[in-house]
Design a protein around this motif. Structure first.
Motif, PDB file in Angstrom:
ATOM      1  N   THR A  98       0.833  -1.463  -0.072  1.00  0.00           N
ATOM      2  CA  THR A  98       0.235   0.480   0.303  1.00  0.00           C
ATOM      3  C   THR A  98       0.692   1.372  -0.112  1.00  0.00           C
ATOM      4  OG1 THR A  98       0.413   0.359   2.412  1.00  0.00           O
ATOM      5  CG2 THR A  98      -1.982  -1.325   1.150  1.00  0.00           C
ATOM      6  N   ALA A  99       1.994   1.590  -0.727  1.00  0.00           N
ATOM      7  CA  ALA A  99       2.725   2.277  -0.128  1.00  0.00           C
ATOM      8  C   ALA A  99       2.965   3.602  -1.284  1.00  0.00           C
ATOM      9  CB  ALA A  99       4.338   2.195  -0.563  1.00  0.00           C
ATOM     10  N   LEU A 100       2.093   3.699  -2.110  1.00  0.00           N
ATOM     11  CA  LEU A 100       1.105   4.328  -3.150  1.00  0.00           C
ATOM     12  C   LEU A 100       0.021   4.739  -2.477  1.00  0.00           C
ATOM     13  CD1 LEU A 100       0.337   1.956  -6.486  1.00  0.00           C
ATOM     14  CD2 LEU A 100       2.217   3.212  -5.873  1.00  0.00           C
ATOM     15  N   ASN A 101      -0.422   4.248  -1.314  1.00  0.00           N
ATOM     16  CA  ASN A 101      -1.606   5.644  -1.206  1.00  0.00           C
ATOM     17  C   ASN A 101      -0.579   6.368  -0.463  1.00  0.00           C
ATOM     18  OD1 ASN A 101      -3.664   5.836   0.366  1.00  0.00           O
ATOM     19  ND2 ASN A 101      -3.742   4.366   2.283  1.00  0.00           N
ATOM     20  N   TYR A 102       0.790   6.490   0.393  1.00  0.00           N
ATOM     21  CA  TYR A 102       1.179   7.206   0.971  1.00  0.00           C
ATOM     22  C   TYR A 102       1.705   7.986  -0.515  1.00  0.00           C
ATOM     23  CZ  TYR A 102       0.241   4.077   4.404  1.00  0.00           C
ATOM     24  OH  TYR A 102      -0.466   2.945   5.868  1.00  0.00           O
ATOM     25  N   ALA A 103       2.523   7.270  -0.836  1.00  0.00           N
ATOM     26  CA  ALA A 103       3.762   8.492  -2.633  1.00  0.00           C
ATOM     27  C   ALA A 103       2.274   9.414  -2.995  1.00  0.00           C
ATOM     28  CB  ALA A 103       3.848   7.152  -3.464  1.00  0.00           C
ATOM     29  N   ASN A 104       1.075   8.634  -3.546  1.00  0.00           N
ATOM     30  CA  ASN A 104      -0.581   9.774  -3.702  1.00  0.00           C
ATOM     31  C   ASN A 104      -0.380  11.041  -3.040  1.00  0.00           C
ATOM     32  OD1 ASN A 104      -1.787  10.158  -5.641  1.00  0.00           O
ATOM     33  ND2 ASN A 104      -3.189   9.312  -4.960  1.00  0.00           N
ATOM     34  N   LEU A 105      -0.288  11.106  -1.601  1.00  0.00           N
ATOM     35  CA  LEU A 105       0.203  12.260  -0.941  1.00  0.00           C
ATOM     36  C   LEU A 105       1.360  13.464  -1.497  1.00  0.00           C
ATOM     37  CD1 LEU A 105      -0.497  10.496   2.278  1.00  0.00           C
ATOM     38  CD2 LEU A 105      -2.373  11.839   0.677  1.00  0.00           C
ATOM     39  N   PHE A 106       2.208  12.654  -2.280  1.00  0.00           N
ATOM     40  CA  PHE A 106       3.123  13.243  -2.232  1.00  0.00           C
ATOM     41  C   PHE A 106       3.950  13.761  -4.078  1.00  0.00           C
ATOM     42  CE2 PHE A 106       4.160  11.227   1.632  1.00  0.00           C
ATOM     43  CZ  PHE A 106       4.131  12.660   2.617  1.00  0.00           C
ATOM     44  N   GLY A 107       2.770  13.987  -4.691  1.00  0.00           N
ATOM     45  CA  GLY A 107       2.672  14.114  -5.846  1.00  0.00           C
ATOM     46  C   GLY A 107       3.536  12.698  -7.081  1.00  0.00           C
ATOM     47  N   PHE A 108       2.836  11.478  -6.623  1.00  0.00           N
ATOM     48  CA  PHE A 108       3.415  10.507  -7.258  1.00  0.00           C
ATOM     49  C   PHE A 108       2.340  10.613  -8.741  1.00  0.00           C
ATOM     50  CE2 PHE A 108       2.768   6.071  -8.729  1.00  0.00           C
ATOM     51  CZ  PHE A 108       3.883   5.735  -8.579  1.00  0.00           C
ATOM     52  N   GLN A 109       1.846  10.591  -8.581  1.00  0.00           N
ATOM     53  CA  GLN A 109       1.134  10.949 -10.037  1.00  0.00           C
ATOM     54  C   GLN A 109       1.487  11.489 -11.117  1.00  0.00           C
ATOM     55  OE1 GLN A 109      -3.586   9.816  -9.602  1.00  0.00           O
ATOM     56  NE2 GLN A 109      -3.686   9.384  -8.255  1.00  0.00           N
ATOM     57  N   SER A 110       1.301  12.584 -10.126  1.00  0.00           N
ATOM     58  CA  SER A 110       2.151  13.532 -11.276  1.00  0.00           C
ATOM     59  C   SER A 110       3.443  13.534 -11.596  1.00  0.00           C
ATOM     60  CB  SER A 110       2.293  15.099 -10.724  1.00  0.00           C
ATOM     61  OG  SER A 110       3.058  15.317  -9.656  1.00  0.00           O
ATOM     62  N   ALA A 111       3.989  12.775 -10.817  1.00  0.00           N
ATOM     63  CA  ALA A 111       5.913  12.820 -11.026  1.00  0.00           C
ATOM     64  C   ALA A 111       6.126  11.537 -12.156  1.00  0.00           C
ATOM     65  CB  ALA A 111       6.577  12.406  -9.980  1.00  0.00           C
ATOM     66  N   LEU A 112       4.844  10.687 -12.327  1.00  0.00           N
ATOM     67  CA  LEU A 112       5.088   9.430 -13.586  1.00  0.00           C
ATOM     68  C   LEU A 112       3.646  10.141 -14.431  1.00  0.00           C
ATOM     69  CD1 LEU A 112       6.152   7.584 -10.613  1.00  0.00           C
ATOM     70  CD2 LEU A 112       5.037   6.023 -12.230  1.00  0.00           C
ATOM     71  N   LYS A 113       3.267  10.796 -14.388  1.00  0.00           N
ATOM     72  CA  LYS A 113       2.603  11.365 -15.453  1.00  0.00           C
ATOM     73  C   LYS A 113       1.487  10.282 -16.044  1.00  0.00           C
ATOM     74  CE  LYS A 113       6.475  14.478 -17.790  1.00  0.00           C
ATOM     75  NZ  LYS A 113       7.047  13.943 -16.770  1.00  0.00           N
ATOM     76  N   LEU A 114       1.198  10.627 -14.575  1.00  0.00           N
ATOM     77  CA  LEU A 114      -0.913   9.309 -14.508  1.00  0.00           C
ATOM     78  C   LEU A 114      -1.742  10.190 -14.753  1.00  0.00           C
ATOM     79  CD1 LEU A 114       0.366   6.735 -11.321  1.00  0.00           C
ATOM     80  CD2 LEU A 114       0.836   6.331 -13.424  1.00  0.00           C
ATOM     81  N   HIS A 115      -2.719   9.536 -15.621  1.00  0.00           N
ATOM     82  CA  HIS A 115      -3.411  10.547 -15.991  1.00  0.00           C
ATOM     83  C   HIS A 115      -4.936   9.354 -15.876  1.00  0.00           C
ATOM     84  CE1 HIS A 115      -3.629   8.342 -19.513  1.00  0.00           C
ATOM     85  NE2 HIS A 115      -2.672   9.545 -20.412  1.00  0.00           N
ATOM     86  N   GLY A 116      -6.441   9.391 -16.301  1.00  0.00           N
ATOM     87  CA  GLY A 116      -7.470   8.759 -15.965  1.00  0.00           C
ATOM     88  C   GLY A 116      -7.250   7.492 -14.862  1.00  0.00           C
ATOM     89  N   ASN A 117      -7.767   6.543 -15.318  1.00  0.00           N
ATOM     90  CA  ASN A 117      -7.812   5.132 -13.916  1.00  0.00           C
ATOM     91  C   ASN A 117      -6.500   4.686 -14.169  1.00  0.00           C
ATOM     92  OD1 ASN A 117     -10.380   4.988 -14.364  1.00  0.00           O
ATOM     93  ND2 ASN A 117     -10.945   4.270 -15.269  1.00  0.00           N
ATOM     94  N   GLN A 118      -4.786   5.185 -14.697  1.00  0.00           N
ATOM     95  CA  GLN A 118      -3.657   4.539 -14.174  1.00  0.00           C
ATOM     96  C   GLN A 118      -3.388   3.908 -13.093  1.00  0.00           C
ATOM     97  OE1 GLN A 118      -1.350   7.066 -16.723  1.00  0.00           O
ATOM     98  NE2 GLN A 118      -1.528   6.279 -19.335  1.00  0.00           N
ATOM     99  N   PHE A 119      -3.732   5.133 -12.256  1.00  0.00           N
ATOM    100  CA  PHE A 119      -3.540   4.884 -10.783  1.00  0.00           C
ATOM    101  C   PHE A 119      -4.611   3.954 -10.213  1.00  0.00           C
ATOM    102  CE2 PHE A 119      -3.584   5.872  -6.007  1.00  0.00           C
ATOM    103  CZ  PHE A 119      -2.385   5.609  -5.838  1.00  0.00           C
ATOM    104  N   ASN A 120      -5.998   3.458 -10.518  1.00  0.00           N
ATOM    105  CA  ASN A 120      -6.130   2.484 -10.078  1.00  0.00           C
ATOM    106  C   ASN A 120      -5.274   1.704 -10.108  1.00  0.00           C
ATOM    107  OD1 ASN A 120      -7.897   4.712  -9.136  1.00  0.00           O
ATOM    108  ND2 ASN A 120      -9.353   3.369 -10.792  1.00  0.00           N
ATOM    109  N   TRP A 121      -5.455   1.140 -11.925  1.00  0.00           N
ATOM    110  CA  TRP A 121      -4.048  -0.371 -12.093  1.00  0.00           C
ATOM    111  C   TRP A 121      -3.509  -0.190 -11.496  1.00  0.00           C
ATOM    112  CZ3 TRP A 121      -6.061  -3.654 -15.566  1.00  0.00           C
ATOM    113  CH2 TRP A 121      -7.160  -3.905 -16.176  1.00  0.00           C
ATOM    114  N   LEU A 122      -2.421   0.558 -11.315  1.00  0.00           N
ATOM    115  CA  LEU A 122      -1.516   0.517 -10.476  1.00  0.00           C
ATOM    116  C   LEU A 122      -1.357   0.088  -9.441  1.00  0.00           C
ATOM    117  CD1 LEU A 122       1.271   3.618 -10.773  1.00  0.00           C
ATOM    118  CD2 LEU A 122       1.519   1.239 -11.561  1.00  0.00           C
TER     119      LEU A 122
END
Length: 531
Positions: A98-122
């Motif tokens: 569940t590390a993504l749950n915490y990384a998501n608070l610190f700009g993880f999605q923008s750093a990997l340029k995620l969009h749409g459902n991509q974070f859900n897939w991860l």
């Protein structure tokens, strides 16, 4: 000959100056004087396949009834060594997953340029790897020394977490998460099987609940680790804040794998922290479970037993129904709480209350099952009722009642009692190692599929901050789970009564022998389910 993954077969176990092979030879005559339980004798090769069988026969020959004092001393030694290792391993597994749950608070999605459902897939991809690898790993744990299999997988998933910090896009992160799931698949299924190797059926639920509380401890540690990372100045040199999450967790997990390798025994028969005479008594203790320890041979006939086992399919339905909302709670709790209007720092603190609730619920449930016989499913039912009521409050309380809805969200963490009880059903009520591993695999497959589906079915950013589908899904999932576990309780109670009427009082000695011979509960007519 070199074995897969550099693992050596656990064919011989040293006990003082003797080995299990020596014991077999010495006790051939004594074994022939053992009570006749109407079971066909097994060959020496079959005895070798049943881990701990030679020590079990030695205990019968010595006719040493274990005293309360000896039993307590052995249990305390096991608790002091095995429980911390299981708890820390489960905690790290949940933290890393569940590390993504915490990384998501610190700009993880923008750093990997995620969009749409991509974070859900991860979030979900880890469960695909988990589903693929969990059964093969359970087979390896049976065939080879369990600590070596576990140590290799823990090290590899720690390395995978560490390399997540270097992922730069969606594709590389997806591959990383799939591999992470493959190696993490050793933990919960493996520890479920191994708990039954060390503890009696009365002791199993509390211990299983204790190490499974690693989910709560993992969430708690992750929340406060995130709070600490949030204090780092944005202008400070070094990695990005989200990268710190993966660096820290990966390094700690890799270090822990060496502790497992050097200090976790394969079974009571090879436990160096027990004196030789205590190992014999430790095997006698778990022989009373009437399920044996483990068997190194894959038995095709037990596959068909598993396919026809109604208990397994009831548990599959129960776990799948609850795993769908669990995917929401595990991976999106921080997002849901933050969207209620709280700051990032306060979100991590508020999330930790839910983790504490989970720990308390599991410990209380375990204490109840330890002190009151046949209360496993009753304790689970009580926890499920709390989940249903809490989910209904989340779904239907007026939206302005933020704190009331938050308390309800904390209380749905009681659902872990129900899932842990499902695992206890495997370690306490399913005989035959192949049958037991298949049951575990089916349950964890349901767990994986449910967790994959949850984020896609329920979590829709267009519904923030209320997430109507998510809250309705929590209610539906926990209601189905409640019905399934009540059904399982009625089914096993009925079977016990039917066996009592047909066969009379069970012969405990015969049931022990059948268990140590790796018989299923269907072959063992003296077996009775614990509820």
């Amino acid at each position: 000959m070199t074995t897969p993954m550099g693992l050596a077969r656990s064919d011989t176990v040293t006990t003082g100056t003797s080995t299990e092979t020596d014991i077999i030879e010495k006790e051939k005559g004594a074994a022939s004087r053992a009570p006749d339980h109407g079971l066909a004798p097994i060959s020496e090769g079959e005895e070798d396949e049943n881990v701990g069988y030679a020590m079990y026969k030695q205990g019968l020959a010595e006719n040493h009834e274990i005293s309360d004092k000896e039993n307590s001393a052995i249990r305390w030694r096991i608790d002091l060594v095995i429980m911390p290792m299981f708890l820390v391993t489960q905690t790290l597994q949940f933290l890393d997953k569940t590390a993504l749950n915490y990384a998501n608070l610190f700009g993880f999605q923008s750093a990997l340029k995620l969009h749409g459902n991509q974070f859900n897939w991860l979030s979900s991809m880890v469960y695909f790897g988990y589903a693929v690898a969990q059964y093969p790993i359970q087979v390896l744990i049976g065939k080879y020394p369990a600590q070596r299999v576990l140590a290799v997988t823990v090290f590899m998933w720690g390395l995978t977490v560490l390399t997540m910090s270097q992922c730069t896009n969606f594709k590389t992160a997806m591959i990383n998460r799939f591999v992470l799931g493959m190696f993490e698949a050793s933990t919960s299924p493996g520890l479920t099987l191994m708990t039954g190797w060390w503890y009696t059926r009365q002791e199993i639920p509390l211990r299983q609940f204790i190490w499974y509380s690693g989910l709560g401890w993992g969430g708690l540690i992750g929340s406060y680790m995130s709070t600490g990372i949030s204090k780092i100045s944005p202008t400070a040199p070094g990695p990005e804040k989200w990268q710190y999450i993966f660096y820290i967790l990966g390094a700690v997990t890799m270090a822990w794998s060496f502790i497992i390798l050097f200090f976790l025994p394969d079974s009571p028969a090879s436990a160096r922290f027990l004196k030789p005479e205590m190992r014999v008594l430790a095997v006698q203790r778990v022989a009373a479970n009437q399920l044996g320890i483990k068997n190194k041979k894959f038995k095709t006939e037990q596959v068909w037993v598993a396919v026809k086992d109604i208990k397994i399919w009831i548990l599959f339905s129960s776990v799948f129904a609850a795993a769908i909302p669990n995917g929401v709670v595990s991976n999106f709790s921080s997002v849901i709480i933050k969207d209620m209007g709280f700051s990032t720092t306060k979100t991590t603190v508020l999330k930790s209350v839910g983790d504490i609730t989970q720990i308390v619920a599991l410990v209380v449930g375990g204490i109840i099952t330890l002190n009151f016989k046949n209360t496993r499913l009753l304790a689970s039912t009580g926890a499920n009722i709390i989940c249903v009521v809490s989910a209904a409050c989340m779904a239907y309380l007026p939206r302005h009642l933020v704190w009331q809805r938050l308390v309800s969200f904390w209380l749905v963490n009681c659902q872990s009692v129900g899932f842990a009880a499902s695992l206890v059903m495997v370690s306490s009520n399913m005989g035959g190692y192949t049958h037991r591993t298949i049951a575990s695999a089916v349950i964890f497959t349901a767990y994986c599929f449910g967790n994959v589906a949850g984020p896609f079915v329920y979590v829709k950013q267009s519904q923030a901050p209320f997430y109507q589908d998510a809250t309705a899904g929590l209610l539906a999932g926990y209601t189905i789970k409640l019905v399934c576990q009540i059904t399982l309780l009625i089914y096993m109670f009925t079977i016990n009564k039917r066996r009592d009427n047909k066969y009379g009082e069970p012969d405990v000695a015969a049931a022990k022998e059948a268990g140590m011979q790796d018989k299923t509960e269907y072959e063992n007519k003296d077996f009775r389910y614990v509820l």
